[in-house]
Design a protein around this motif. Structure first.
Motif, PDB file in Angstrom:
ATOM      1  N   GLN A 137       0.833  -1.209   0.000  1.00  0.00           N
ATOM      2  CA  GLN A 137       0.000   0.000   0.000  1.00  0.00           C
ATOM      3  C   GLN A 137       0.864   1.254   0.000  1.00  0.00           C
ATOM      4  O   GLN A 137       0.594   2.205  -0.747  1.00  0.00           O
ATOM      5  CB  GLN A 137      -0.919  -0.007   1.224  1.00  0.00           C
ATOM      6  CG  GLN A 137      -1.823   1.216   1.285  1.00  0.00           C
ATOM      7  CD  GLN A 137      -2.761   1.165   2.469  1.00  0.00           C
ATOM      8  OE1 GLN A 137      -2.687   0.254   3.278  1.00  0.00           O
ATOM      9  NE2 GLN A 137      -3.632   2.142   2.573  1.00  0.00           N
ATOM     10  N   VAL A 138       1.919   1.258   0.814  1.00  0.00           N
ATOM     11  CA  VAL A 138       2.802   2.427   0.868  1.00  0.00           C
ATOM     12  C   VAL A 138       3.516   2.622  -0.464  1.00  0.00           C
ATOM     13  O   VAL A 138       3.581   3.739  -0.996  1.00  0.00           O
ATOM     14  CB  VAL A 138       3.815   2.269   2.022  1.00  0.00           C
ATOM     15  CG1 VAL A 138       4.866   3.360   1.953  1.00  0.00           C
ATOM     16  CG2 VAL A 138       3.101   2.309   3.360  1.00  0.00           C
ATOM     17  N   SER A 153       1.113   3.791  -3.163  1.00  0.00           N
ATOM     18  CA  SER A 153       0.721   5.187  -2.928  1.00  0.00           C
ATOM     19  C   SER A 153       1.843   6.146  -3.291  1.00  0.00           C
ATOM     20  O   SER A 153       1.592   7.222  -3.850  1.00  0.00           O
ATOM     21  CB  SER A 153       0.304   5.368  -1.466  1.00  0.00           C
ATOM     22  OG  SER A 153      -0.062   6.700  -1.204  1.00  0.00           O
ATOM     23  N   ARG A 154       3.090   5.775  -2.993  1.00  0.00           N
ATOM     24  CA  ARG A 154       4.206   6.646  -3.349  1.00  0.00           C
ATOM     25  C   ARG A 154       4.397   6.726  -4.861  1.00  0.00           C
ATOM     26  O   ARG A 154       4.809   7.752  -5.391  1.00  0.00           O
ATOM     27  CB  ARG A 154       5.498   6.114  -2.703  1.00  0.00           C
ATOM     28  CG  ARG A 154       5.544   6.275  -1.196  1.00  0.00           C
ATOM     29  CD  ARG A 154       5.616   7.741  -0.782  1.00  0.00           C
ATOM     30  NE  ARG A 154       6.789   8.403  -1.322  1.00  0.00           N
ATOM     31  CZ  ARG A 154       7.960   8.454  -0.710  1.00  0.00           C
ATOM     32  NH1 ARG A 154       8.106   7.860   0.460  1.00  0.00           N
ATOM     33  NH2 ARG A 154       8.974   9.098  -1.267  1.00  0.00           N
ATOM     34  N   GLY A 166      -0.074   7.476  -6.038  1.00  0.00           N
ATOM     35  CA  GLY A 166      -1.124   8.008  -5.184  1.00  0.00           C
ATOM     36  C   GLY A 166      -2.256   7.013  -4.993  1.00  0.00           C
ATOM     37  O   GLY A 166      -2.063   5.805  -4.917  1.00  0.00           O
ATOM     38  N   GLU A 167      -3.478   7.564  -4.923  1.00  0.00           N
ATOM     39  CA  GLU A 167      -4.644   6.713  -4.727  1.00  0.00           C
ATOM     40  C   GLU A 167      -4.861   5.768  -5.903  1.00  0.00           C
ATOM     41  O   GLU A 167      -5.336   4.649  -5.730  1.00  0.00           O
ATOM     42  CB  GLU A 167      -5.888   7.578  -4.506  1.00  0.00           C
ATOM     43  CG  GLU A 167      -5.901   8.308  -3.172  1.00  0.00           C
ATOM     44  CD  GLU A 167      -5.896   7.335  -2.004  1.00  0.00           C
ATOM     45  OE1 GLU A 167      -6.526   6.278  -2.115  1.00  0.00           O
ATOM     46  OE2 GLU A 167      -5.243   7.629  -0.990  1.00  0.00           O
ATOM     47  N   LYS A 168      -4.531   6.232  -7.105  1.00  0.00           N
ATOM     48  CA  LYS A 168      -4.673   5.344  -8.267  1.00  0.00           C
ATOM     49  C   LYS A 168      -3.717   4.159  -8.164  1.00  0.00           C
ATOM     50  O   LYS A 168      -4.042   3.048  -8.603  1.00  0.00           O
ATOM     51  CB  LYS A 168      -4.427   6.119  -9.558  1.00  0.00           C
ATOM     52  CG  LYS A 168      -5.540   7.063  -9.949  1.00  0.00           C
ATOM     53  CD  LYS A 168      -5.292   7.600 -11.342  1.00  0.00           C
ATOM     54  CE  LYS A 168      -6.450   8.492 -11.784  1.00  0.00           C
ATOM     55  NZ  LYS A 168      -6.557   9.702 -10.964  1.00  0.00           N
ATOM     56  N   VAL A 180      -2.856   2.610  -5.432  1.00  0.00           N
ATOM     57  CA  VAL A 180      -3.517   1.653  -4.544  1.00  0.00           C
ATOM     58  C   VAL A 180      -4.613   0.910  -5.305  1.00  0.00           C
ATOM     59  O   VAL A 180      -4.793  -0.300  -5.163  1.00  0.00           O
ATOM     60  CB  VAL A 180      -4.086   2.379  -3.313  1.00  0.00           C
ATOM     61  CG1 VAL A 180      -4.830   1.407  -2.414  1.00  0.00           C
ATOM     62  CG2 VAL A 180      -2.975   3.065  -2.540  1.00  0.00           C
TER      63      VAL A 180
END
Length: 384
Positions: A201-202, A205-206, A209-211, A213
């Protein structure tokens, strides 16, 4: 004049600082790239095992989670049970094949040493085959009458074919051993699912971003759906074919069942095996038995056309044709591993293309609804 000189000096200084900063960035990128290259070289021999273990862990995670809850939230015990079951499921059929092959080879070697190994004469019906029937009949009888001379005459081609067969068997043995290691490693990954989920997840996200994830969820959901829709349906069809062959007494039912499973995995379907068997049944069995066998075999041939779209498209926003193209194209280009990687790559690329072509939809404007990138619940499973 002094102000002009100071401004020029400041511009030269800022330019020099900018060049030094760029050089420092390039050096950092070079160092990172060098370490990344070394890392790839070090893990390349284990890449296939790691990829397979990740795919197996993602596919088996729902079973692992349910089993862990059933036995009182004991993830280690649940992982051990799943690994042992998978190993038995793979090793048991291979052990039976190896034992049968060893027994056949031992009997053949014994006959060759005793000098009483002979081939049967060619059936008379071969003569009636058009064009090549007479030649095949004569060549067969010639080989059967003097087998030793034939072996001596063709010893060079036989040696080459034997070398190829031994090489292929060694390759298959290495592949099976790698797959066994992948199953054991997938059990380790299942026990660390929570920590791996947080890490992925990290990282996702890095990266995006949300996309990112959402893409991770999409990849995990695609792997699980493909495992259910392709491998699950192939196993179901092979099981039904095996039962059908056993009930009706079809000769060589075991090898035919294995061929059905392999053809279903390659997306060719069981028709290549069942149709010739149906034709043979109509010429060999009584009418009512052949009719009953046909009535059972035809639904088995078409069951994948019903179950596969339902299982593979469930919970995904990616269109079904994209997934099917990824499955077929990945299998043709990368073998069994491409069966999973193909739809994942095409599915993520499709969502990226959709987000780039229609940014208002992906960003959630007032007049449009954001697309569903997450194909699973909010919890992110590991190795997606």
């Amino acid at each position: 004049m002094e102000k002009t000189g100071d401004t020029a000096a400041q511009g030269a200084g800022s330019g020099q600082i900018s060049i030094e900063a760029r050089i420092s960035d390039l050096v950092r990128l070079g160092i990172v790239g060098l370490f990344a290259y070394w890392t790839v070289v070090l893990i390349a021999p284990f890449a296939l095992i790691v990829i397979w273990s990740a795919i197996l862990a993602v596919a088996l995670f729902p079973i692992f989670e349910a089993l862990s809850r059933l036995i009182g939230n004991r993830p280690v015990i649940a992982a051990v049970i799943i690994v042992v079951f998978c190993l038995v499921l793979i090793i048991a059929p291979l052990a039976l094949v190896a034992v049968n092959f060893a027994d056949t080879a031992q009997a053949l070697i014994g006959k060759l040493r005793a000098g009483n190994f002979t081939l049967p004469s060619a059936p008379a019906a071969i003569r009636e085959w058009p064009v090549v029937g007479e030649r095949i009949h004569d060549a067969w009888n010639k080989i059967a009458s003097d087998l030793a001379a034939t072996i001596i005459k063709f010893q060079a081609p036989i040696r080459e074919v034997t070398g190829v067969v031994v090489t292929k068997l060694a390759s298959i043995g290495g592949g099976v051993l790698s797959f066994v290691v992948s199953i054991i490693l997938s059990g380790v990954l299942l026990t660390q699912s929570a920590r791996l989920a947080a890490t992925i997840q990290v990282l996702a996200s890095r990266i995006a971003g949300e996309k990112g994830v959402g893409f991770a969820r999409l990849a995990g959901a695609t792997v699980r759906n493909v495992s259910r829709g392709v491998i699950g349906v192939a196993f179901l069809q092979a099981l039904l074919c095996g039962l059908c062959f056993t009930v009706f007494g079809v000769p060589a039912g075991g090898p035919l069942t294995f061929l059905v499973f392999a053809l279903c995995l390659m997306q060719l379907g069981p028709a290549l095996i069942l149709l010739p068997v149906i034709v043979w049944a109509w010429f060999s069995w009584p009418l009512w038995i052949a009719l009953a066998f046909t009535a059972v075999a035809i639904p088995i041939m078409i069951v994948d056309n019903i179950l596969k779209p339902i299982l593979m498209a469930r919970g995904l926003s990616t269109p079904m044709p994209v997934i099917l193209i990824g499955v077929i194209g990945g299998t043709l280009s990368q073998g069994l591993l491409g069966l999973f990687l193909g739809p994942v790559v095409l599915g993520v690329f499709y969502e990226l293309l959709k987000a780039w072509a229609w940014p208002s939809v992906s960003t959630g404007s007032e007049n449009s609804r954001p697309p569903r990138f997450d194909a699973q619940p909010e919890r992110i499973e590991h190795t997606q």
